[in-house]
Structures are given as C-alpha cells and as structure tokens.
Scaffold this active site. Structure first.
Site, PDB file in Angstrom:
ATOM      1  N   GLY A   1       0.774  -1.243   0.000  1.00  0.00           N
ATOM      2  CA  GLY A   1       0.000   0.000   0.000  1.00  0.00           C
ATOM      3  C   GLY A   1       0.798   1.283   0.000  1.00  0.00           C
ATOM      4  CB  SER A   2       4.312   2.251  -0.693  1.00  0.00           C
ATOM      5  OG  SER A   2       4.561   1.810  -2.008  1.00  0.00           O
ATOM      6  CG  ASN A   3       2.245   3.043  -5.762  1.00  0.00           C
ATOM      7  OD1 ASN A   3       2.641   4.023  -6.398  1.00  0.00           O
ATOM      8  ND2 ASN A   3       2.912   1.900  -5.723  1.00  0.00           N
TER       9      ASN A   3
ATOM     10  CG  MET B   1      -1.323  -8.322  -5.991  1.00  0.00           C
ATOM     11  SD  MET B   1      -0.203  -7.675  -7.241  1.00  0.00           S
ATOM     12  CE  MET B   1       0.735  -9.156  -7.578  1.00  0.00           C
TER      13      MET B   1
ATOM     14  CG  LEU C   1      -5.869 -10.059 -14.881  1.00  0.00           C
ATOM     15  CD1 LEU C   1      -5.929 -11.006 -16.082  1.00  0.00           C
ATOM     16  CD2 LEU C   1      -5.253  -8.732 -15.284  1.00  0.00           C
TER      17      LEU C   1
ATOM     18  CG  ASN D   1      -2.139  -0.978 -12.707  1.00  0.00           C
ATOM     19  OD1 ASN D   1      -2.075  -0.929 -11.479  1.00  0.00           O
ATOM     20  ND2 ASN D   1      -1.429  -1.852 -13.409  1.00  0.00           N
TER      21      ASN D   1
ATOM     22  CG  HIS E   1       3.350  -2.611 -14.596  1.00  0.00           C
ATOM     23  ND1 HIS E   1       2.916  -3.734 -13.913  1.00  0.00           N
ATOM     24  CD2 HIS E   1       4.450  -2.986 -15.302  1.00  0.00           C
ATOM     25  CE1 HIS E   1       3.710  -4.739 -14.199  1.00  0.00           C
ATOM     26  NE2 HIS E   1       4.652  -4.318 -15.038  1.00  0.00           N
TER      27      HIS E   1
HETATM   28  C1  GRF Z   1       3.864  -1.442  -7.160  1.00  0.00           C
HETATM   29  O1  GRF Z   1       5.152  -1.713  -7.655  1.00  0.00           O
HETATM   30  C2  GRF Z   1       2.880  -1.263  -8.274  1.00  0.00           C
HETATM   31  O2  GRF Z   1       3.421  -0.642  -9.366  1.00  0.00           O
HETATM   32  C3  GRF Z   1       2.537  -2.691  -8.616  1.00  0.00           C
HETATM   33  O3  GRF Z   1       2.458  -3.321  -7.367  1.00  0.00           O
HETATM   34  C4  GRF Z   1       3.310  -2.652  -6.453  1.00  0.00           C
HETATM   35  C5  GRF Z   1       2.493  -2.267  -5.263  1.00  0.00           C
HETATM   36  O4  GRF Z   1       3.266  -1.660  -4.272  1.00  0.00           O
HETATM   37  N1  GRF Z   1       1.337  -2.746  -9.403  1.00  0.00           N
HETATM   38  P1  GRF Z   1       2.561  -0.918  -3.080  1.00  0.00           P
HETATM   39  O5  GRF Z   1       1.574  -1.930  -2.480  1.00  0.00           O
HETATM   40  O6  GRF Z   1       1.859   0.278  -3.603  1.00  0.00           O
HETATM   41  O7  GRF Z   1       3.646  -0.583  -2.104  1.00  0.00           O
END
Ligand code: GRF
Length: 193
Positions: free
Chosen positions: A15-17, A92, A94, A110, A112
């Site tokens: 969940g860092s994003n 994670m 689709l 999304n 990536h």
């Molecule tokens: C990130 O690298 C994102 O690009 C990919 O999954 C990872 C998730 O990281 N889809 P986080 O959970 O946001 O830390």
C-alpha cells in the site's frame, strides 16, 4: 455539492502507492479518497489507510465466493460513494471485462513498475534487474481486461545500471509515487479521456 474528484483505490498488499495517493489527496482540495478496496484482509494497506482516517472495504471471499459477486460488491461500493475514478495500486487480480464496462469509460488506471509492454505481470522490478537492463521505468496506463495491456498514459525511465537491487527498487517506487500523485494534479486540470 463540490467539484471534488472522488477516487477509490484498489490494493492487495503493502500500500505505499495507496498511501502516497491518500496523502496527496488530503493535502489538496480537489481530490477525495472515498476508500480503499482490498481483496486481502491481511494487507498492510488497511493499516496505512486507517492511520490516515480512510475507510477500507474488505471484499471477504467467504461472503463473496466468486469473482462475479466480488465485482458486484466493488461496483456497489463505487456507486454508493459516487466515485469518479478507480486507481489500482498493487491490486493483484485482473478485473473482468464486465466490471470495466460497467464502470465509467476510461476511468480506471493502474501504475506498473516497468516500461510496458516490457515486463508485464509480477516481479517486474526483479526481472528487469536480473536482466541487467540499463534502465527500466514506470508506466501509468488505463486498465483493460488484459494483464497490464491498457492504453499508456505516461512512462518515465528509471536508471538501473550500477545500482544495487535495493537502490533500484527504491528509485522505482519513488517514481511510481511521483507519477501517480502527479496524475491527481493532471486530473484537477482536466484530462481528456
Ligand atoms: C507497485 O510496484 C505497483 O506498481 C505494482 O504493485 C506494487 C504495489 O506496491 N502494481 P505498493 O503496495 O503500492 O507498495
């Protein structure tokens, strides 16, 4: 009542994003995070969201045993909370064509960690590093029913050569957070979809 853009974040893990998006939204007056949807009741993103006073909606596999029911519930949450955009952030699973077509057109994005179409799917950072690429990068894209195949909105390179795996990984995540939060600002200025 307001012109705020309302977003829902889908995440399955760390969940860092999601945290970067929530912090950016909370520091702005133009975006509101309606919540985090997760298919993993153990995900670290739930704690991160809670620390920032954002609700998590856990899609319990016992209550919603198949994808159709899970996606119906996800759509119900999106509609109830009048969500304008869905941001996938380490989600994670689709999404089905039916889900994508049932939500607003071109309103699911999304992030990536590769320069798509290179290294789609999982472990993209590790695979690029093992291949000793000179650089990899980050892609922001619309979501279709394929695995990281939707139309690309933006890409940025991240150098790899000469870095340790940890350094490279940290730079990639930093770039993800920057690109995703900058997209919120772009939305505020109006994006053509
Ligand atoms: C990130 O690298 C994102 O690009 C990919 O999954 C990872 C998730 O990281 N889809 P986080 O959970 O946001 O830390």
């Amino acid at each position: 009542m307001s012109d705020q853009i309302r977003i829902l974040i889908f995440a399955s893990g760390n969940g860092s994003n999601a945290e970067a998006l929530i912090r950016k939204a909370q520091a702005s007056s133009f975006v509101q995070v309606a919540g985090v949807v997760t298919n993993n009741s153990q995900a670290q993103v739930i704690q991160r969201a809670s620390d920032l006073k954002v609700a998590s909606f856990i899609i319990d596999q016992k209550i919603f045993p198949d994808q159709k029911l899970q996606e119906q519930e996800m759509l119900r949450i999106a509609k109830t909370h009048q969500v304008d955009w869905i941001f996938l952030a380490g989600y994670m699973k689709l999404l089905s064509k039916n889900f994508i077509q049932s939500f607003l057109k071109n309103r699911i994005v999304n992030i990536h960690p590769s320069l798509l179409p290179q290294y789609p799917g999982t472990k993209s950072i590790e695979r690029a590093y093992q291949d000793q690429v000179e650089f990899s990068g980050v892609t922001l894209h619309y979501v279709d029913e394929g695995m990281d195949t939707g139309k690309i909105i933006r890409q940025e390179k991240v150098p790899c050569r000469g870095l340790s795996m940890e350094e490279f990984s940290a730079k990639m995540h930093q770039q993800e957070h920057e690109m995703y939060t900058e997209f919120l600002e772009i939305l505020d200025r109006g994006v053509s979809t």
